[in-house]
Design an enzyme around this catalytic site. Structure first.
Site, PDB file in Angstrom:
ATOM      1  N   VAL A 106       1.273  -1.163   0.379  1.00  0.00           N
ATOM      2  CA  VAL A 106       0.057  -0.089   0.162  1.00  0.00           C
ATOM      3  C   VAL A 106       0.925   1.097  -0.307  1.00  0.00           C
ATOM      4  CG1 VAL A 106      -0.402   0.236   2.739  1.00  0.00           C
ATOM      5  CG2 VAL A 106      -1.915   1.008   0.865  1.00  0.00           C
ATOM      6  N   ARG A 186      -7.839   4.466   6.175  1.00  0.00           N
ATOM      7  CA  ARG A 186      -8.662   3.416   5.839  1.00  0.00           C
ATOM      8  C   ARG A 186      -8.259   2.464   7.458  1.00  0.00           C
ATOM      9  NH1 ARG A 186      -7.787   3.979   0.732  1.00  0.00           N
ATOM     10  NH2 ARG A 186      -5.447   3.502   1.484  1.00  0.00           N
ATOM     11  N   ILE A 187      -6.996   2.282   7.529  1.00  0.00           N
ATOM     12  CA  ILE A 187      -5.931   2.069   8.634  1.00  0.00           C
ATOM     13  C   ILE A 187      -6.371   2.419   9.786  1.00  0.00           C
ATOM     14  CG2 ILE A 187      -3.752   1.065   9.491  1.00  0.00           C
ATOM     15  CD1 ILE A 187      -3.001   0.894   6.367  1.00  0.00           C
ATOM     16  N   ARG A 211     -10.925  14.859   7.721  1.00  0.00           N
ATOM     17  CA  ARG A 211     -11.499  13.358   7.055  1.00  0.00           C
ATOM     18  C   ARG A 211     -12.877  13.256   7.187  1.00  0.00           C
ATOM     19  NH1 ARG A 211      -7.209  14.239   3.109  1.00  0.00           N
ATOM     20  NH2 ARG A 211      -5.567  13.889   4.175  1.00  0.00           N
ATOM     21  N   ARG A 268       5.825   4.726   8.322  1.00  0.00           N
ATOM     22  CA  ARG A 268       6.623   4.152   7.620  1.00  0.00           C
ATOM     23  C   ARG A 268       8.335   4.443   8.579  1.00  0.00           C
ATOM     24  NH1 ARG A 268       5.478   0.863   4.248  1.00  0.00           N
ATOM     25  NH2 ARG A 268       5.130   0.649   2.917  1.00  0.00           N
ATOM     26  N   HIS A 316       8.487  -5.127  10.429  1.00  0.00           N
ATOM     27  CA  HIS A 316       7.804  -4.963   9.340  1.00  0.00           C
ATOM     28  C   HIS A 316       6.962  -6.386   9.378  1.00  0.00           C
ATOM     29  CE1 HIS A 316       7.301  -1.434   5.548  1.00  0.00           C
ATOM     30  NE2 HIS A 316       6.195  -2.167   6.029  1.00  0.00           N
ATOM     31  N   SER A 319       0.987  -6.567   7.075  1.00  0.00           N
ATOM     32  CA  SER A 319       0.402  -7.619   6.571  1.00  0.00           C
ATOM     33  C   SER A 319       0.899  -8.772   6.730  1.00  0.00           C
ATOM     34  CB  SER A 319       0.590  -5.754   5.402  1.00  0.00           C
ATOM     35  OG  SER A 319       2.102  -6.913   4.711  1.00  0.00           O
TER      36      SER A 319
HETATM   37  O1  LIG Z   1       3.632  -0.611   2.432  1.00  0.00           O
HETATM   38  C1  LIG Z   1       2.941  -1.717   2.605  1.00  0.00           C
HETATM   39  O2  LIG Z   1       1.803  -2.789   1.981  1.00  0.00           O
HETATM   40  C2  LIG Z   1       3.161  -2.437   3.756  1.00  0.00           C
HETATM   41  O3  LIG Z   1       4.098  -1.252   4.879  1.00  0.00           O
HETATM   42  C3  LIG Z   1       3.913  -3.875   3.935  1.00  0.00           C
HETATM   43  O4  LIG Z   1       2.711  -4.591   3.999  1.00  0.00           O
END
Ligand SMILES: O=C(O)[C@H](O)CO
Length: 351
Positions: A106, A186-187, A211, A268, A316, A319
């Site tokens: 993403v 969304r997250i 938002r 990040r 990391h 996901s």
């Molecule tokens: O950018 C992304 O998708 C996440 O950091 C790793 O899945």
């Protein structure tokens, strides 16, 4: 030729290789370079499409840069992951055939968007499909940090567990707390939805603009950056890494936070000034930090942040569920194929 492996046995070329006529037909298909061993769903989609010739760096380790620059030459499409810098050097190495870059992520801070736009190269990415998985891990990291789970298991295993003590390994609870979200998308919404049943008192957020629709879903109040720092008991960073957000979590933020505050970053590493964070944690200016992302990645094992008990660091993995990673690879493959057909991609980044 297209079925052979290199001497290293790393490079997998995927395509049928039976008759010569077929070979000739194959050579007219668009060429795609896949920069990493991606989960099987994505590879199957590419292979079964019959639409492309695929070459893949069939390893969990990143393709060496020089090899990457060589392999993308003449490609029509690239399917990459977040460790590959798609910059001017790479785009020049690829040449004028390149039409689509599809990233299995993403995040897109590894892509030089201006250069891609200039060249008319379309970009696919994988939002939405990882939202639940990332939110779940963010909550897990938040709880692990605030309730000091890694410290506690270490103590239990290494003899630190003496008698029951009244304030030993006490942490901070979510009930009645204020949770702040830096960058509401969304997250952030999915994190708040999961935290709400823990009896959070209030959600607040800040962003470049309000938002309204998303905030209404979680009854979150828009506040200034300083108010977010001052009021949050838990602060979750959910913004994308851009030139504007680079290093935004620095001394200015940490020095305004509460002493009991827990800082969580699953976006990040680049959004955090790690020296300032170290200073804030080591002087108990804030209570703890949970980081799924760092600069660099991997964070060297002798990095000062690893020496702190109040800093939980994950490699990391937000996901990292089988389902989500397979879905991401499938979406990345479908984005790539649609882009090469000149059709709308399921998830295209507007440049
Ligand atoms: O950018 C992304 O998708 C996440 O950091 C790793 O899945």
């Amino acid at each position: 030729m297209w079925c052979s492996r290199t001497a290293l046995g790393r490079l997998r070329r995927i395509a049928p290789c039976t008759v010569t006529g077929f070979h000739r037909a194959m050579s007219t298909l668009p060429k795609v370079y896949v920069t990493r061993k991606v989960p099987p769903d994505g590879v199957d989609i590419l292979r079964k499409s019959g639409q492309v010739q695929i070459e893949m760096w069939d390893s969990d380790e990143p393709v060496p840069r020089l090899e990457l620059l060589k392999k993308v030459k003449g490609c029509d499409g690239i399917l990459c992951v977040l460790t590959e810098k798609i910059d001017i050097q790479l785009l020049e190495a690829a040449g004028p055939n390149l039409k689509v870059v599809s990233t299995m992520s993403v995040g897109f801070d590894h892509l030089s968007l201006d250069e891609l736009k200039k060249r008319g190269i379309r970009v696919g990415y994988t939002p939405d499909v990882l939202t639940d998985c990332v939110a779940e891990l963010t909550v897990a990291l938040l709880l692990a940090t605030s309730r000091r789970l890694t410290e506690a298991t270490h103590e239990a295993k290494t003899g630190g567990w003496g008698t029951w003590r009244t304030l030993w390994l006490c942490g901070h609870e979510l009930a009645n707390s204020t949770v702040g979200i830096l960058g509401l998308g969304r997250i952030g919404v999915a994190i708040a939805e999961r935290l709400k049943p823990f009896k959070v008192k209030k959600f607040i957020y800040t962003d470049v603009a309000q938002r309204v629709e998303l905030a209404n879903m979680i009854e979150a109040e828009y506040v200034s950056f300083d108010e977010l720092a001052e009021q949050s008991d838990f602060l979750a960073v959910c913004c994308a890494l851009t030139p504007e957000t680079h290093g935004i979590c620095n001394w200015n933020l940490f020095s305004k936070m509460k002493r009991n505050a827990i800082f969580i970053n699953t976006s990040r590493g680049g959004v955090v000034n790690q020296e300032d964070l170290y200073k804030a944690l080591s002087t108990d200016l804030i209570a703890g930090a949970g980081l799924d992302v760092t600069t660099p990645e991997p964070l060297p094992t002798n990095h000062p942040l690893f020496s702190l008990k109040n800093c939980v660091i994950l490699p990391h993995i937000a996901s990292a569920s089988y389902t989500t990673r397979n879905t991401m690879s499938a979406l990345a493959a479908n984005n790539l194929l649609a882009g090469l057909r000149g059709e709308p991609m399921p998830k295209e980044l507007k440049l």
